[in-house]
Write a protein that holds these residues in place. Structure first.
Motif, PDB file in Angstrom:
ATOM      1  N   MET A   1       0.803  -1.217   0.000  1.00  0.00           N
ATOM      2  CA  MET A   1       0.000   0.000   0.000  1.00  0.00           C
ATOM      3  C   MET A   1       0.841   1.275   0.000  1.00  0.00           C
ATOM      4  O   MET A   1       1.936   1.309   0.561  1.00  0.00           O
ATOM      5  CB  MET A   1      -0.918   0.036   1.234  1.00  0.00           C
ATOM      6  CG  MET A   1      -2.105  -0.910   1.179  1.00  0.00           C
ATOM      7  SD  MET A   1      -3.279  -0.546   2.514  1.00  0.00           S
ATOM      8  CE  MET A   1      -4.007   0.989   1.895  1.00  0.00           C
ATOM      9  N   TYR A   2       0.294   2.297  -0.624  1.00  0.00           N
ATOM     10  CA  TYR A   2       0.838   3.661  -0.539  1.00  0.00           C
ATOM     11  C   TYR A   2      -0.337   4.623  -0.528  1.00  0.00           C
ATOM     12  O   TYR A   2      -1.484   4.231  -0.777  1.00  0.00           O
ATOM     13  CB  TYR A   2       1.770   3.949  -1.730  1.00  0.00           C
ATOM     14  CG  TYR A   2       1.055   4.069  -3.057  1.00  0.00           C
ATOM     15  CD1 TYR A   2       0.627   5.307  -3.539  1.00  0.00           C
ATOM     16  CD2 TYR A   2       0.771   2.934  -3.825  1.00  0.00           C
ATOM     17  CE1 TYR A   2      -0.055   5.414  -4.751  1.00  0.00           C
ATOM     18  CE2 TYR A   2       0.091   3.044  -5.034  1.00  0.00           C
ATOM     19  CZ  TYR A   2      -0.313   4.278  -5.486  1.00  0.00           C
ATOM     20  OH  TYR A   2      -0.992   4.384  -6.678  1.00  0.00           O
ATOM     21  N   GLU A   3      -0.064   5.886  -0.215  1.00  0.00           N
ATOM     22  CA  GLU A   3      -1.104   6.916  -0.235  1.00  0.00           C
ATOM     23  C   GLU A   3      -0.884   7.824  -1.436  1.00  0.00           C
ATOM     24  O   GLU A   3       0.232   8.308  -1.661  1.00  0.00           O
ATOM     25  CB  GLU A   3      -1.067   7.743   1.053  1.00  0.00           C
ATOM     26  CG  GLU A   3      -1.654   7.031   2.253  1.00  0.00           C
ATOM     27  CD  GLU A   3      -1.899   7.995   3.409  1.00  0.00           C
ATOM     28  OE1 GLU A   3      -3.052   8.425   3.581  1.00  0.00           O
ATOM     29  OE2 GLU A   3      -0.925   8.307   4.113  1.00  0.00           O
ATOM     30  N   VAL A   4      -1.937   8.081  -2.189  1.00  0.00           N
ATOM     31  CA  VAL A   4      -1.796   8.905  -3.390  1.00  0.00           C
ATOM     32  C   VAL A   4      -1.467  10.352  -3.043  1.00  0.00           C
ATOM     33  O   VAL A   4      -0.989  11.106  -3.904  1.00  0.00           O
ATOM     34  CB  VAL A   4      -3.069   8.844  -4.260  1.00  0.00           C
ATOM     35  CG1 VAL A   4      -3.379   7.406  -4.662  1.00  0.00           C
ATOM     36  CG2 VAL A   4      -4.265   9.476  -3.561  1.00  0.00           C
ATOM     37  N   CYS A   5      -1.688  10.743  -1.791  1.00  0.00           N
ATOM     38  CA  CYS A   5      -1.387  12.118  -1.360  1.00  0.00           C
ATOM     39  C   CYS A   5      -0.019  12.232  -0.693  1.00  0.00           C
ATOM     40  O   CYS A   5       0.350  13.310  -0.198  1.00  0.00           O
ATOM     41  CB  CYS A   5      -2.473  12.616  -0.399  1.00  0.00           C
ATOM     42  SG  CYS A   5      -4.114  12.704  -1.137  1.00  0.00           S
ATOM     43  N   ASP A   6       0.734  11.142  -0.668  1.00  0.00           N
ATOM     44  CA  ASP A   6       2.056  11.131  -0.033  1.00  0.00           C
ATOM     45  C   ASP A   6       3.034  10.458  -0.992  1.00  0.00           C
ATOM     46  O   ASP A   6       3.103   9.225  -1.060  1.00  0.00           O
ATOM     47  CB  ASP A   6       1.996  10.384   1.300  1.00  0.00           C
ATOM     48  CG  ASP A   6       3.303  10.474   2.077  1.00  0.00           C
ATOM     49  OD1 ASP A   6       4.349  10.768   1.465  1.00  0.00           O
ATOM     50  OD2 ASP A   6       3.275  10.240   3.301  1.00  0.00           O
ATOM     51  N   LYS A   7       3.784  11.247  -1.711  1.00  0.00           N
ATOM     52  CA  LYS A   7       4.676  10.732  -2.754  1.00  0.00           C
ATOM     53  C   LYS A   7       5.726   9.770  -2.192  1.00  0.00           C
ATOM     54  O   LYS A   7       6.087   8.778  -2.841  1.00  0.00           O
ATOM     55  CB  LYS A   7       5.370  11.899  -3.449  1.00  0.00           C
ATOM     56  CG  LYS A   7       6.219  11.507  -4.645  1.00  0.00           C
ATOM     57  CD  LYS A   7       5.384  11.184  -5.860  1.00  0.00           C
ATOM     58  CE  LYS A   7       6.229  11.023  -7.102  1.00  0.00           C
ATOM     59  NZ  LYS A   7       5.432  10.820  -8.320  1.00  0.00           N
ATOM     60  N   THR A   8       6.212  10.058  -0.988  1.00  0.00           N
ATOM     61  CA  THR A   8       7.262   9.226  -0.398  1.00  0.00           C
ATOM     62  C   THR A   8       6.798   7.790  -0.220  1.00  0.00           C
ATOM     63  O   THR A   8       7.566   6.847  -0.430  1.00  0.00           O
ATOM     64  CB  THR A   8       7.716   9.799   0.952  1.00  0.00           C
ATOM     65  OG1 THR A   8       8.209  11.128   0.759  1.00  0.00           O
ATOM     66  CG2 THR A   8       8.815   8.940   1.564  1.00  0.00           C
ATOM     67  N   THR A   9       5.540   7.596   0.168  1.00  0.00           N
ATOM     68  CA  THR A   9       5.036   6.237   0.378  1.00  0.00           C
ATOM     69  C   THR A   9       5.015   5.455  -0.933  1.00  0.00           C
ATOM     70  O   THR A   9       5.084   4.218  -0.921  1.00  0.00           O
ATOM     71  CB  THR A   9       3.620   6.251   0.994  1.00  0.00           C
ATOM     72  OG1 THR A   9       2.698   6.872   0.073  1.00  0.00           O
ATOM     73  CG2 THR A   9       3.604   7.012   2.304  1.00  0.00           C
ATOM     74  N   PHE A  10       4.926   6.184  -2.048  1.00  0.00           N
ATOM     75  CA  PHE A  10       4.965   5.523  -3.356  1.00  0.00           C
ATOM     76  C   PHE A  10       6.403   5.250  -3.792  1.00  0.00           C
ATOM     77  O   PHE A  10       6.725   4.152  -4.276  1.00  0.00           O
ATOM     78  CB  PHE A  10       4.255   6.385  -4.401  1.00  0.00           C
ATOM     79  CG  PHE A  10       4.300   5.809  -5.789  1.00  0.00           C
ATOM     80  CD1 PHE A  10       3.527   4.708  -6.124  1.00  0.00           C
ATOM     81  CD2 PHE A  10       5.122   6.369  -6.762  1.00  0.00           C
ATOM     82  CE1 PHE A  10       3.575   4.164  -7.407  1.00  0.00           C
ATOM     83  CE2 PHE A  10       5.173   5.845  -8.042  1.00  0.00           C
ATOM     84  CZ  PHE A  10       4.394   4.732  -8.369  1.00  0.00           C
ATOM     85  N   THR A  11       7.286   6.227  -3.630  1.00  0.00           N
ATOM     86  CA  THR A  11       8.677   6.042  -4.056  1.00  0.00           C
ATOM     87  C   THR A  11       9.399   4.992  -3.209  1.00  0.00           C
ATOM     88  O   THR A  11      10.438   4.468  -3.622  1.00  0.00           O
ATOM     89  CB  THR A  11       9.454   7.370  -3.997  1.00  0.00           C
ATOM     90  OG1 THR A  11       9.394   7.903  -2.668  1.00  0.00           O
ATOM     91  CG2 THR A  11       8.862   8.378  -4.969  1.00  0.00           C
ATOM     92  N   ASN A  12       8.850   4.664  -2.037  1.00  0.00           N
ATOM     93  CA  ASN A  12       9.442   3.621  -1.197  1.00  0.00           C
ATOM     94  C   ASN A  12       8.985   2.218  -1.569  1.00  0.00           C
ATOM     95  O   ASN A  12       9.489   1.228  -1.007  1.00  0.00           O
ATOM     96  CB  ASN A  12       9.116   3.867   0.282  1.00  0.00           C
ATOM     97  CG  ASN A  12      10.010   4.915   0.909  1.00  0.00           C
ATOM     98  OD1 ASN A  12      11.113   5.174   0.424  1.00  0.00           O
ATOM     99  ND2 ASN A  12       9.558   5.527   1.989  1.00  0.00           N
ATOM    100  N   ILE A  13       8.065   2.097  -2.511  1.00  0.00           N
ATOM    101  CA  ILE A  13       7.566   0.779  -2.894  1.00  0.00           C
ATOM    102  C   ILE A  13       8.688  -0.170  -3.330  1.00  0.00           C
ATOM    103  O   ILE A  13       8.687  -1.347  -2.954  1.00  0.00           O
ATOM    104  CB  ILE A  13       6.503   0.901  -4.018  1.00  0.00           C
ATOM    105  CG1 ILE A  13       5.251   1.616  -3.491  1.00  0.00           C
ATOM    106  CG2 ILE A  13       6.132  -0.478  -4.565  1.00  0.00           C
ATOM    107  CD1 ILE A  13       4.532   0.901  -2.372  1.00  0.00           C
ATOM    108  N   PRO A  14       9.700   0.285  -4.103  1.00  0.00           N
ATOM    109  CA  PRO A  14      10.789  -0.635  -4.464  1.00  0.00           C
ATOM    110  C   PRO A  14      11.494  -1.237  -3.251  1.00  0.00           C
ATOM    111  O   PRO A  14      11.973  -2.379  -3.315  1.00  0.00           O
ATOM    112  CB  PRO A  14      11.740   0.261  -5.276  1.00  0.00           C
ATOM    113  CG  PRO A  14      10.829   1.290  -5.882  1.00  0.00           C
ATOM    114  CD  PRO A  14       9.817   1.576  -4.820  1.00  0.00           C
ATOM    115  N   ASN A  15      11.581  -0.472  -2.147  1.00  0.00           N
ATOM    116  CA  ASN A  15      12.186  -1.018  -0.935  1.00  0.00           C
ATOM    117  C   ASN A  15      11.369  -2.187  -0.390  1.00  0.00           C
ATOM    118  O   ASN A  15      11.915  -3.200   0.058  1.00  0.00           O
ATOM    119  CB  ASN A  15      12.299   0.066   0.141  1.00  0.00           C
ATOM    120  CG  ASN A  15      13.237   1.184  -0.257  1.00  0.00           C
ATOM    121  OD1 ASN A  15      14.216   0.969  -0.970  1.00  0.00           O
ATOM    122  ND2 ASN A  15      12.945   2.397   0.183  1.00  0.00           N
TER     123      ASN A  15
END
Length: 200
Positions: A83-97
């Motif tokens: 999961m990530y939040e569409v309003c929080d870019k960092t939570t998306f860019t951390n997906i590869p981790n």
């Protein structure tokens, strides 16, 4: 549901701290919530798909340290929701981790789905749907965006995950049965060859 089950699957929900993982787990329409010895809650979700009775153990990682989920927590996992939040870019860019940790701790056959949790308003969006779709395609992940407030696509998400896990398990069973048949035929052929040599 009766005590008979056709399939039991362990599913875990991962993502950065602050991502609404717990809310998604609770929206699984749980019948039971239990706590494991490692201090993690999991919710039970029962489904019937094509006449088969399926139980999902949906584990919540909300209290775990980012990228430091104990390896035993991954053991026996059949499906993972990232999961990530569409309003929080960092939570998306951390997906590869998260994908790296998953690949280090899980079998390659585990089913993975990328889920973007929508924010209170579209104006606050920082991760475009097209960007997430492109990333999911590149990583060979199924992709959903869901509004947890409105429960958008939550039911479809869990049904899709369950169907994919059932399909994967049946393929694994078929492959195992085929391998056993090959091994049996090899043994039988060897025994036949030995008998032929004795008769010469």
């Amino acid at each position: 549901m009766s005590k008979h089950l056709d399939h039991l699957f362990k599913v875990i929900v991962v993502g950065d701290s602050g991502v609404p993982k717990t809310k998604l787990v609770h929206l699984a329409d749980s019948t039971t919530t239990e706590t494991t010895k490692v201090g993690c809650d999991f919710t039970i979700r029962n489904l019937v798909i094509d006449g088969e009775k399926i139980k999902l153990q949906i584990w919540d990682t909300a209290e775990m340290h980012p990228f430091k989920i104990v390896s035993t927590y991954y053991r026996g996992t059949s499906g993972i929701i990232i999961m990530y939040e569409v309003c929080d870019k960092t939570t998306f860019t951390n997906i590869p981790n998260w994908l790296y940790e998953i690949n280090q701790n899980c079998d390659s056959s585990v089913i993975k789905i990328l889920v973007g949790a929508e924010g209170p308003s579209e104006e606050q969006r920082l991760v475009r749907t097209e960007e997430a779709e492109s990333f999911a395609e590149e990583m060979n992940l199924k992709f959903y965006e869901t509004s947890l407030q409105e429960k958008t696509d939550v039911e479809d998400l869990f049904m899709t995950l369950a169907k994919d896990m059932v399909r994967k398990r049946k393929i694994q069973i078929e492959e195992a049965e085929l391998q056993l048949q090959v091994e049996f035929d090899t043994v039988q052929l060897g025994a036949t060859e030995k008998r032929k040599k004795k008769c010469i």
